[in-house]
Enzyme design. Structure first.
Site, PDB file in Angstrom:
ATOM      1  CB  SER A 247      44.704  46.476  42.242  1.00 44.79           C
ATOM      2  OG  SER A 247      43.262  46.240  41.144  1.00 44.79           O
ATOM      3  CE  LYS A 282      42.804  49.007  39.533  1.00 45.52           C
ATOM      4  NZ  LYS A 282      41.884  49.302  41.052  1.00 45.52           N
ATOM      5  CE1 TYR A 313      46.874  37.613  39.466  1.00 49.46           C
ATOM      6  CE2 TYR A 313      46.300  35.881  40.394  1.00 49.46           C
ATOM      7  CZ  TYR A 313      45.467  37.214  39.523  1.00 49.46           C
ATOM      8  OH  TYR A 313      44.522  37.754  40.343  1.00 49.46           O
ATOM      9  CG  HIS A 327      40.376  36.510  38.147  1.00 47.32           C
ATOM     10  ND1 HIS A 327      39.695  37.476  37.315  1.00 47.32           N
ATOM     11  CD2 HIS A 327      41.539  37.530  38.319  1.00 47.32           C
ATOM     12  CE1 HIS A 327      40.568  38.451  37.382  1.00 47.32           C
ATOM     13  NE2 HIS A 327      41.174  38.413  38.357  1.00 47.32           N
ATOM     14  N   GLY A 328      37.308  36.457  38.640  1.00 43.39           N
ATOM     15  CA  GLY A 328      36.333  36.535  37.670  1.00 43.39           C
ATOM     16  C   GLY A 328      36.582  36.239  36.216  1.00 43.39           C
ATOM     17  CG  ASP A 330      37.119  40.687  35.233  1.00 43.61           C
ATOM     18  OD1 ASP A 330      37.516  39.596  35.351  1.00 43.61           O
ATOM     19  OD2 ASP A 330      37.213  41.531  35.011  1.00 43.61           O
ATOM     20  CD  GLN A 336      42.696  41.534  35.120  1.00 40.85           C
ATOM     21  OE1 GLN A 336      43.433  40.786  35.565  1.00 40.85           O
ATOM     22  NE2 GLN A 336      40.824  42.219  34.612  1.00 40.85           N
ATOM     23  CG  ASP A 442      57.386  77.491  22.581  1.00 41.47           C
ATOM     24  OD1 ASP A 442      56.730  78.105  23.950  1.00 41.47           O
ATOM     25  OD2 ASP A 442      58.136  76.666  22.755  1.00 41.47           O
TER      26      ASP A 442
END
Ligand code: SPV
Ligand code: MG
Length: 669
Positions: A247, A282, A313, A327-328, A330, A336, A442
């Site tokens: 990404s 994100k 995926y 993949h990492g 992480d 994830q 207000d």
């Protein structure tokens, strides 16, 4: 790290194949010989120096290596007695070039897949490639394992042994022990034995561990039959595909490192997350999809780039059936984790494998990310993102924020549901909540300077687009200044309501006296605002109070068409009824004549309607206008009361976030 490749031998069992060149120059696949394949693999692992022992057709071999034009520095060492000695003597001849570094030692007729070399190189110890799954060979090397280490290597050992291949990583301190004994062997004329015989005598001091490569390709070629079998396996290995998904909006050396690792496993297919998928977990990407895709298309070694249109995926994996997903590591934890779980399940459907590499915590990458985030928060970048999100998603959600910390909650809260991540798209700076936080009613009492201060506090710590509650917009002569200031700050949209005089909160409805502005006046205000704005992305939304003030549907619609005609970029229709019927009716009737102008709703009272239903009916922005305020303040009141009742703070403790949590809540950047 240097490589030592043993290529002195005659390769007699290959028959005519080795009539004119040494065995290592035998073709093993399209465009590669055994040797060129090994050398290219070494280059891909960052090896820069190769010591090669030569003998049979030594000049042909040297010329061949040089003609490959690989980024390698060669030291060729000729064994003049190649036809009378074993490779122990070739190593002896090369000893002076082999004393200053760790080495990768391999026979020149060994063919292996890159994962084998990776396992050997990445091993923290000196090690030798062995297989726990292959049967023990009759005539080839076996390694005897004792206490987890290799005690002996030879063809004659069968007890406690594993099939072994002559591929080693040797740390300098271990290698020098072995080399010293090789020297001793050769200088006492013991030159016709395996170099491993010298190792077997000193294995207590030369600590070599087994590196189990199981059934991965790692085989020597001694005969034309071996050549046939191994060539076929190489063809299979070369056909393998690897899938990775990105990404990212820029590629740094950490990305390149993992891409290079993936490339060694097979032909690399990269999935690029769609803008929609990126913004679901994100923020709206600064670099649009087409550009992000092009980044990878232009990367050497990337065979194909495809779109991955969700965080899952599954669709792409089922369509492409890659042999590996890389993949990492992480993603073993956090949001994830379920995505990883699904990848494992889909890979299991067809026998694919997941390969994970340690995630790099390099501070340089963190800094790059922080800079990138900071860029996303810059006014010019942030301002236009709301329009883009509306166009892309059809419906966006905004959550109320009235301070830095509530802004952070809106920015960061994410929920994973059914493999999808949900978060708010934007922030609503409510006049009600901004005033309430300051302990004021207000009624446009909190002046603009103070309201801008709230925006600033939120902007400092967030990146999401901001929708500002501009109340009535004030006098037209003042509104034009407000527009420019908001625009300059990076606010995406101001919503002004068609009321005049002393404005009170709409949720009072007709319980208090409120006056609706005339269509003409309000249109003039919108027009003045549109004329004043400097950028094309900034949006002015006209909020219609006809339903709140019980002026009827006709009035609401007449105003909506007039205001959009005057240039309003969006229409907000408000209601304080629990029943959404009048909102639905308005949306339907407006959409019959106007299909483009975004519609905004604030479902505080008609709160049973889901976002999907609003979207299906043609609404584009749903604002949750006050829920953080309405949940936060009662909790505080409760804490205050609890302390008063108990005359101490202990009873309140369970209701509180821990001190540790509160001091680490906001990470230092
Ligand atoms: C606000 O949040 O300040 C609003 C929306 O204007 S409402 O309170 O519903 O009027
Ligand atoms: Mg308001």
């Amino acid at each position: 790290m240097k490589a030592l490749i043993l290529n002195s031998g005659l390769g007699q069992r290959m028959g005519v194949i080795t009539n004119e060149h040494p065995k290592c120059m035998t073709e093993i696949s399209y465009k590669n010989t055994i040797l060129s394949r090994q050398l290219r693999q070494l280059v891909s692992f960052g090896v820069e120096e190769v010591v090669m022992t030569t003998g049979y057709y030594n000049k042909v071999l040297e010329e061949y290596c040089n003609a490959l034009h690989l980024p390698l520095k060669y030291t060729f060492v000729n064994n003049p007695l190649y036809d009378k000695t074993n490779y122990i003597y070739s190593i002896y001849c090369a000893k002076d070039a082999l004393k200053d570094d760790d080495i990768i030692l391999m026979h020149g007729d060994l063919v292996f897949e890159s994962r084998v070399m990776e396992a050997v190189i990445d091993n923290e110890n000196s090690c030798m490639a062995v297989s726990s799954t292959l049967p023990l060979p009759e005539k080839d090397f076996k390694a005897v394992i004792k206490d987890g280490r290799i005690e002996k290597v030879g063809i004659e050992f069968f007890d406690n042994a594993m099939a072994a291949q002559p591929l080693y990583k040797l740390k300098k301190e271990d290698w020098l022990v072995w080399l010293q004994n090789i020297v001793k062997f050769c200088e006492s004329d013991n030159r016709k034995v395996y170099a491993e015989n010298a190792f077997n005598e000193v294995s207590d001091k030369c600590k070599i561990y087994p590196c189990d490569v199981q059934d991965m390709l790692c085989a020597e070629i001694d005969t034309p039959e071996d050549l046939k079998v191994v060539s076929q396996k190489v063809a299979e290995v070369n056909e393998r595909t690897v899938y990775m998904c990105f990404s990212t909006e820029y590629i740094h050396s950490g990305h390149m490192a993992i891409i290079n690792k993936a490339r060694r496993l097979g032909r690399l297919i990269i999935g690029v997350l769609s803008d929609e998928a990126v913004s679901s977990f994100k923020r709206y990407p600064l670099i649009p999809f087409a550009e992000r895709k092009a980044l990878f298309e232009n990367l050497a070694g990337v065979e194909r780039v495809v779109t991955q249109d969700s965080l899952s995926y599954a669709k792409n994996l089922r369509a492409l059936k890659p042999d590996y997903v890389v993949h990492g590591n992480d993603w073993c934890e956090g949001f994830q984790k379920p995505i990883r779980q699904e990848v494992c399940e889909v890979l299991a459907e067809y026998g694919g494998k997941l390969v994970e590499y340690p995630y790099s915590n390099n501070p340089v990458y963190k800094e790059l990310d922080a800079n990138h985030r900071a860029e996303a928060a810059m006014p010019d970048v942030r301002r236009g993102r709301l329009r883009k999100l509306i166009n892309m998603k059809g419906l966006v959600t905004a959550m109320e924020a009235h301070s830095g910390i509530t802004g952070l909650i809106v920015e960061k809260t994410a929920v994973l549901q059914d493999g999808k991540t949900y978060q708010f798209d934007a922030m609503w700076i409510s006049s009600l909540c901004d005033s309430t936080a300051k302990g004021k009613p207000d009624i446009e009492l909190v002046d603009m300077t103070s309201r801008f201060r709230t925006i600033d506090d939120i902007m400092e710590v967030t990146t999401k687009p901001i929708i500002f509650d501009g109340d009535t917009g004030g006098l037209t002569e003042h509104f034009v200044y407000t527009v420019r200031t908001l625009e300059r700050m990076g606010v995406s949209m101001v919503i002004i309501e068609d009321k005049t005089g002393l404005k009170k909160n709409s949720l009072f409805g007709t319980e208090v006296k409120q006056t609706q502005d005339s269509i003409e006046n309000f249109c003039a205000k919108i027009q003045a605002g549109k004329k004043a704005q400097k950028t094309k992305e900034f949006m002015i939304c006209a909020r219609i109070e006809s339903l709140i003030l019980e002026q009827g549907m006709e009035d609401a619609l007449t105003r909506a068409f007039a205001f959009s005609g005057a240039g309003a970029d969006a229409i907000m229709i408000h209601s304080r009824k629990k029943d959404p019927a009048e909102i639905f009716e308005f949306v339907q009737k407006f959409r019959e004549k106007n299909t483009v102008t975004p519609i905004v709703v604030v479902p505080t009272s008609f709160n049973t309607v889901t976002e999907q239903e609003f979207k299906d009916r043609g609404v584009n922005v749903v604002i949750y206008a006050n829920q953080l305020t309405r949940t936060g303040f009662p909790a505080m009141q409760d804490a205050a009361r609890t302390i008063l009742e108990n005359h101490r703070a202990k009873e309140c403790d369970d209701k509180c976030m821990s001190i540790k949590e509160i001091i680490t809540l906001i990470p230092e950047e």
